[in-house]
Each structure stands twice: as structure tokens, then as C-alpha cells.
Design a protein around this motif. Structure first.
Motif, PDB file in Angstrom:
ATOM      1  N   TYR A  81     -37.322 -19.792 -44.831  1.00 22.07           N
ATOM      2  CA  TYR A  81     -37.471 -18.883 -44.010  1.00 22.07           C
ATOM      3  C   TYR A  81     -38.626 -18.631 -43.622  1.00 22.07           C
ATOM      4  N   ASN A  82     -39.664 -18.739 -44.517  1.00 22.13           N
ATOM      5  CA  ASN A  82     -41.323 -18.423 -44.244  1.00 22.13           C
ATOM      6  C   ASN A  82     -41.742 -19.827 -43.406  1.00 22.13           C
ATOM      7  N   LEU A  83     -41.298 -20.958 -43.512  1.00 20.66           N
ATOM      8  CA  LEU A  83     -41.545 -22.078 -42.785  1.00 20.66           C
ATOM      9  C   LEU A  83     -41.069 -21.935 -41.369  1.00 20.66           C
ATOM     10  N   ALA A  96     -38.265 -24.996 -36.034  1.00 18.56           N
ATOM     11  CA  ALA A  96     -37.905 -23.485 -36.596  1.00 18.56           C
ATOM     12  C   ALA A  96     -36.612 -23.318 -36.829  1.00 18.56           C
ATOM     13  N   ALA A  97     -35.772 -23.684 -36.011  1.00 29.13           N
ATOM     14  CA  ALA A  97     -34.215 -23.529 -35.764  1.00 29.13           C
ATOM     15  C   ALA A  97     -33.759 -23.992 -36.963  1.00 29.13           C
ATOM     16  N   ALA A  98     -34.324 -25.663 -37.306  1.00 27.98           N
ATOM     17  CA  ALA A  98     -33.723 -26.246 -38.493  1.00 27.98           C
ATOM     18  C   ALA A  98     -34.119 -25.450 -39.853  1.00 27.98           C
ATOM     19  N   ALA A  99     -35.214 -24.932 -39.909  1.00 28.93           N
ATOM     20  CA  ALA A  99     -35.557 -24.192 -41.042  1.00 28.93           C
ATOM     21  C   ALA A  99     -35.060 -23.135 -41.355  1.00 28.93           C
ATOM     22  N   TYR A 100     -34.394 -22.448 -40.357  1.00 36.64           N
ATOM     23  CA  TYR A 100     -33.631 -21.012 -40.445  1.00 36.64           C
ATOM     24  C   TYR A 100     -32.026 -21.400 -40.711  1.00 36.64           C
ATOM     25  N   HIS A 101     -31.794 -22.715 -40.157  1.00 38.95           N
ATOM     26  CA  HIS A 101     -30.384 -22.916 -40.482  1.00 38.95           C
ATOM     27  C   HIS A 101     -30.153 -23.542 -41.795  1.00 38.95           C
ATOM     28  N   THR A 102     -31.189 -24.067 -42.500  1.00 37.00           N
ATOM     29  CA  THR A 102     -31.414 -24.407 -44.070  1.00 37.00           C
ATOM     30  C   THR A 102     -31.301 -23.165 -44.570  1.00 37.00           C
ATOM     31  N   ALA A 111     -30.188 -11.543 -43.761  1.00 41.61           N
ATOM     32  CA  ALA A 111     -30.150 -11.256 -42.463  1.00 41.61           C
ATOM     33  C   ALA A 111     -31.084 -11.441 -41.235  1.00 41.61           C
ATOM     34  N   ASP A 112     -32.531 -11.359 -42.018  1.00 39.65           N
ATOM     35  CA  ASP A 112     -33.877 -11.533 -41.242  1.00 39.65           C
ATOM     36  C   ASP A 112     -33.630 -12.969 -40.823  1.00 39.65           C
ATOM     37  N   ALA A 113     -33.162 -14.007 -41.412  1.00 35.53           N
ATOM     38  CA  ALA A 113     -33.177 -15.404 -40.888  1.00 35.53           C
ATOM     39  C   ALA A 113     -32.135 -15.257 -39.757  1.00 35.53           C
ATOM     40  N   CYS A 114     -30.996 -14.757 -39.803  1.00 37.96           N
ATOM     41  CA  CYS A 114     -30.264 -14.490 -38.681  1.00 37.96           C
ATOM     42  C   CYS A 114     -30.863 -14.163 -37.397  1.00 37.96           C
ATOM     43  N   ASN A 115     -31.692 -13.043 -37.694  1.00 37.79           N
ATOM     44  CA  ASN A 115     -32.138 -12.381 -36.505  1.00 37.79           C
ATOM     45  C   ASN A 115     -33.436 -13.302 -35.824  1.00 37.79           C
ATOM     46  N   ASN A 116     -34.099 -13.828 -36.702  1.00 38.69           N
ATOM     47  CA  ASN A 116     -35.236 -14.741 -36.276  1.00 38.69           C
ATOM     48  C   ASN A 116     -34.540 -16.062 -35.703  1.00 38.69           C
ATOM     49  N   LEU A 117     -33.470 -16.646 -36.141  1.00 40.95           N
ATOM     50  CA  LEU A 117     -32.928 -17.571 -35.575  1.00 40.95           C
ATOM     51  C   LEU A 117     -32.510 -17.079 -34.148  1.00 40.95           C
ATOM     52  N   GLY A 118     -31.910 -16.164 -33.843  1.00 39.58           N
ATOM     53  CA  GLY A 118     -31.300 -15.706 -32.847  1.00 39.58           C
ATOM     54  C   GLY A 118     -32.367 -15.605 -31.844  1.00 39.58           C
ATOM     55  N   ASN A 119     -33.685 -15.175 -32.019  1.00 38.49           N
ATOM     56  CA  ASN A 119     -34.799 -15.187 -31.107  1.00 38.49           C
ATOM     57  C   ASN A 119     -34.914 -16.540 -30.718  1.00 38.49           C
ATOM     58  N   LEU A 131     -26.847 -14.399 -29.222  1.00 37.53           N
ATOM     59  CA  LEU A 131     -26.117 -13.077 -29.504  1.00 37.53           C
ATOM     60  C   LEU A 131     -25.145 -13.370 -30.557  1.00 37.53           C
ATOM     61  N   TRP A 132     -24.718 -14.342 -30.944  1.00 40.77           N
ATOM     62  CA  TRP A 132     -23.814 -14.227 -32.221  1.00 40.77           C
ATOM     63  C   TRP A 132     -24.643 -14.126 -33.529  1.00 40.77           C
ATOM     64  N   TYR A 133     -26.006 -14.764 -33.591  1.00 40.24           N
ATOM     65  CA  TYR A 133     -26.700 -14.590 -34.761  1.00 40.24           C
ATOM     66  C   TYR A 133     -27.075 -13.292 -34.757  1.00 40.24           C
ATOM     67  N   PHE A 134     -27.444 -12.547 -33.629  1.00 44.55           N
ATOM     68  CA  PHE A 134     -27.841 -10.935 -33.841  1.00 44.55           C
ATOM     69  C   PHE A 134     -26.583 -10.193 -34.430  1.00 44.55           C
ATOM     70  N   ASP A 135     -25.521 -10.503 -33.770  1.00 46.93           N
ATOM     71  CA  ASP A 135     -24.276  -9.849 -34.225  1.00 46.93           C
ATOM     72  C   ASP A 135     -24.064 -10.202 -35.929  1.00 46.93           C
ATOM     73  N   ARG A 136     -24.482 -11.455 -36.361  1.00 50.80           N
ATOM     74  CA  ARG A 136     -24.178 -11.447 -37.516  1.00 50.80           C
ATOM     75  C   ARG A 136     -25.265 -10.697 -38.673  1.00 50.80           C
ATOM     76  N   ALA A 137     -26.307 -10.813 -37.882  1.00 53.90           N
ATOM     77  CA  ALA A 137     -27.518 -10.217 -38.914  1.00 53.90           C
ATOM     78  C   ALA A 137     -27.013  -8.604 -39.075  1.00 53.90           C
ATOM     79  N   LEU A 138     -26.384  -8.158 -37.998  1.00 52.50           N
ATOM     80  CA  LEU A 138     -26.013  -6.588 -38.098  1.00 52.50           C
ATOM     81  C   LEU A 138     -24.922  -6.629 -38.797  1.00 52.50           C
ATOM     82  N   GLN A 139     -24.044  -7.644 -39.053  1.00 53.10           N
ATOM     83  CA  GLN A 139     -22.978  -7.364 -39.971  1.00 53.10           C
ATOM     84  C   GLN A 139     -23.288  -7.398 -41.525  1.00 53.10           C
ATOM     85  N   ILE A 140     -24.227  -8.164 -41.568  1.00 59.13           N
ATOM     86  CA  ILE A 140     -25.040  -8.334 -42.863  1.00 59.13           C
ATOM     87  C   ILE A 140     -25.705  -6.731 -43.290  1.00 59.13           C
TER      88      ILE A 140
END
Length: 455
Positions: A81-83, A96-102, A111-119, A131-140
């Protein structure tokens, strides 16, 4: 206990993390760097040093520290996530997307990884996935204010104003954006006749210029409108219909009955994509002659006068994307019969000459937005990046062409070359991330046709 174990390091890491969270980043970096030098195989320390370096803007160091931490502990979700955060700030979207996916494979409820991946996905143009990842972050984490804000801005970008404005109110829940506190209540769409409303600017100059269009709508309902705004806007807004008094930010406020931040007005007026108030122009420039400005503009003779602004506020979070290197404007200076006038202010004002682009510099003569508005009334065309100048040109009803990054700010929407906010604005978008050449090529093609018509 052996020197290279982590038990002794844990209290120091905890203290460094607390310092970072409290905003003492330099002190946190110094402490965690000492831990890393002493406990060279402590993956958590290297990961924390990477995170702190990222917050300080030392992005290369941040990436290096995170990669070192992952060599020691490749299964640490927080390090991935930090990477990802450091790579994202560098504009390296795919890595960046690959790091968040990992990170999410290792920690699916991050949740923060979902939010950042959404961005990141939004910046790549993959809006539905974002939009799916923002939704997922807010589900968490249903109370994650930043994810609510990001989802609201994406909804606005997609033209879903009804849900976008409503969720945009979550901006007040972010610690860096606390609401103003007044004894008087906020307006809630109730009666306004005979009441004094304080409108207060809350973000940048461009936001104030864009949303001051709602002031006449309050006045039409019987309100006396007082507008608190940044000092450089005070003289310009004296000519705004519906405003009875302008107060520079920082000065004492007059009595008022209710208040409202400017960017909450679209929600209260239930603005949709088809009901945007567009009484262009809704601002006007001072009519008193400005001899110093006039002399410089008149030196161009009878040719076309083209105003240019290529950079925004360097402190803006998205400045790296929205500001265009001055060298890309060379082609405009080669148009026969046209003279470029720089309206650029701030530390980047000298970049045109450094890039070998001939232009006359109006910047030192423009003391506030009223001066800039006056200059725009005598300029044939304004070419600008997404900064306050774009909103000023649009609000004045002047021909204004805006160069947009591939991932535009929400207000410019997607896949259109016009703006429902400003009838005289034309948009030229990057066809791919960082591709200013493509945007300028489209602008040049249109410019030839436009300039021929003007002549």
C-alpha cells in the motif's frame, strides 16, 4: 536480545508513527531512519520510512524504502500500500495499481487501498472500475470521508449531479477541511425574504468564480447577499449581480442571519446537468481605462491578441497534471499576425521566455482579478489550462479555450468539447495521460479555422 531482532525497535517505530500522524514529519523521519540504520532487517521500519518519505514528497526515496522492505517481507500488505501511494504520487499509474491490487490480495478489507486504487483507475480513464472500488471502500468503512468525497467527484464527473452534490457534503468530515462555525444557522432552502445571507468562499479562486453565479438566485428570493471572498476577488465581485456587499477574507463580518458555503448551493438549488444557471456573462470587468495595460495591449497593433496561462497554483494537489510545460506554446507564437500576451502570475511567470516563446508579459500589471478581467475584454482569445483564468474568461463571456489533462477535474465532465457551465468555453483534452502535444495539436487545428474567421 540480539541486535537485529525487532522487539527493541517496536517502541521507537510506534513513537515515529505517532509523530508522523501528528504532523511532525521531519522528526518522524529522523527517528525512523535511526531505527533502520540500527535494525537493518526490520521490514516494518523500512516500510514506515517509505510512508514518511512519501508524505514529505521524497518520492524516489519512498519507493526505494518500500522495495527494500518488500525484499525483507514480501507478504506485508501495508508495504505494498505504501509503495502504491508513492508510485501514484509520481504519476506511475500502472505500477501503482499493481501495488494496490497486491495489497488487497493480502488484505481484502484494506479500505484505504480500495479508495486509492479507485483514484488511480479514474486517472487511467477506467471510471466504472473506479466507482466499484469507491463503493467497496465504503462497504468496508462506511464513514471513510475521503472515499465519499472521491465518489462524489466521480459522480459529478460522470454527470450524476443528483447523487454527486449530496455526497459532496462529506467534504466537511475531512480533518483538512473543517466547516466554518457560526452562531447563525446554515441556509436550508427556507424563506429568504428580508434576511441577510453570508456567502463564504471555501476553496480556490476558480471555485468562487464558478459558483458566485448562484448569488442572483438568492437575491431573487428576497435575500440581502453578503459575500466573503479572497481579497484579489473583492473588486471584481463588486460588479456581480445579486451581491450587496463584499468582505475580504480576514476582515470583520457584518451582521447576518444565515450563512452558506458557495459550493453547497448547487445541492440546495437541486442543480442537474440540464438546469445549470448559465446567464453568461454573469461577471463584468471594470470600465475605467487602465493606461499601463492599454499601452502594452495596443503595442500589438491590429493583429490578434492571444492571452495565455499555462500553469496553476504550484501548491495545488493536482498541479503536476493540470499545468502545461511552457515549451508546448511555441506553435501559438508562430501564427502570422498574432501576438501572445502572458497573463501568468506567480513563480512560473518567467517560463515562456526560458522556453524561447516570444510573448508580452501582462502579469506584473495585473494586481487583482478586476485587472485581469479588464485585460480579457481587450484580448481576442484566452488559452489557458484548468485554473482560475478559465473560470474568469467563462464568467465574462470571453472566448476561452481550456487545455485539460487526460483525467480532468469533475466540472469539465468527459468526452465533450464544450462546457454546460460556460457558453464561450471550448475544451481541448489530452488524448492520453501527459500528452500535451496531442491536446495542442487539436487546438492548433481549430485555431487556424478560428483565426481565419476573426480576420
Amino acid at each position: 536480545m540480539p541486535k537485529n531482532t525487532t522487539a527493541d525497535a517496536n517502541p521507537l517505530k510506534t513513537r515515529a508513527q505517532a509523530l508522523a500522524q501528528a504532523g511532525y514529519l521531519a522528526e518522524a523521519r529522523e527517528l525512523i531512519w535511526r531505527v533502520c540504520r540500527r535494525y537493518k532487517r526490520d521490514a516494518g521500519a523500512w516500510s514506515l520510512l517509505g510512508a514518511v518519505n512519501g508524505q514529505l514528497g521524497l518520492l524516489d526515496e519512498a519507493v526505494s524504502c518500500c522495495r527494500r522492505a518488500l525484499r525483507l517481507d514480501p507478504g506485508a500488505a501495508e508495504t505494498h500500500y505504501n509503495l502504491g501511494t508513492a508510485l501514484q504520487r509520481q504519476g506511475k499509474l500502472e505500477p501503482a495499481a499493481a501495488a494496490y491490487h497486491t495489497a488487497l490480495k493480502l488484505h481484502p478489507t484494506h479500505a484505504d487501498a480500495c479508495n486509492n486504487l479507485g483514484n488511480v483507475l479514474r486517472a487511467m480513464g477506467r471510471t466504472q472500475e473506479a466507482l466499484w472500488y469507491f463503493d467497496r471502500a465504503l462497504q468496508i468503512a462506511p464513514g471513510l470521508a475521503q472515499a465519499h468525497c472521491n465518489r462524489s467527484l466521480l459522480r459529478l464527473l460522470l454527470g450524476d449531479f443528483e447523487r454527486g452534490w449530496e455526497e459532496f457534503e462529506w467534504r466537511w468530515s475531512r480533518p483538512e477541511h473543517p466547516p466554518r462555525r457560526f452562531p447563525q444557522p446554515a441556509w436550508n432552502s427556507g424563506p429568504l425574504t428580508g434576511r441577510t445571507v453570508l456567502l463564504h468562499a471555501e476553496q480556490g479562486y476558480g471555485d468562487t468564480l464558478q459558483f458566485i453565479r448562484y448569488a442572483p438566485m438568492l437575491a431573487e428570493r428576497g435575500a440581502r447577499v453578503v459575500c466573503e471572498c479572497p481579497p484579489p476577488l473583492v473588486r471584481l465581485l463588486a460588479n456581480c449581480p445579486g451581491i450587496h456587499e463584499q468582505i475580504p477574507q480576514g476582515e470583520a463580518l457584518p451582521p447576518f442571519d444565515i450563512h452558506m458555503p458557495l459550493l453547497s448551493l448547487p445541492r440546495l438549488f437541486r442543480t442537474t446537468l440540464h438546469t445549470i444557471p448559465t446567464p453568461t456573462p454573469y461577471l463584468s470587468a471594470p470600465t475605467e481605462p487602465r493606461p499601463t495595460i492599454d499601452r502594452l495591449l495596443d503595442s500589438a497593433g491590429s493583429g490578434l491578441r492571444i492571452g495565455v496561462v499555462w500553469a496553476g497554483n504550484p501548491g495545488h494537489v493536482n498541479d503536476r497534471n493540470r499545468s502545461c510545460p511552457a515549451k508546448h506554446l511555441r506553435g501559438l507564437a508562430q501564427v502570422p499576425g498574432a501576438t501572445l500576451f502572458s497573463l501568468q502570475k506567480g513563480p512560473r511567470a518567467g517560463e515562456l521566455s526560458g522556453a524561447g516563446v516570444p510573448a508580452l508579459d501582462l502579469g506584473p500589471l495585473l494586481k487583482d482579478f478586476a485587472d485581469t478581467a479588464y485585460a480579457l475584454t481587450r484580448i481576442d482569445l484566452l488559452i489557458t489550462v484548468d485554473t482560475a483564468a478559465a473560470h474568469l474568461g467563462g464568467a465574462l463571456g470571453r472566448p476561452t479555450w481550456v487545455l485539460l489533462p487526460f483525467d480532468p477535474d469533475w466540472r469539465w465532465l468527459l468526452e465533450r468539447d464544450d462546457s454546460p457551465w460556460y457558453s464561450t468555453v471550448r475544451l481541448f483534452r489530452q488524448p492520453a495521460p501527459d500528452d500535451w502535444t496531442g491536446a495542442l495539436h487539436a487546438l492548433a487545428s481549430h485555431f487556424e479555422e478560428w483565426s481565419t474567421g476573426r480576420r
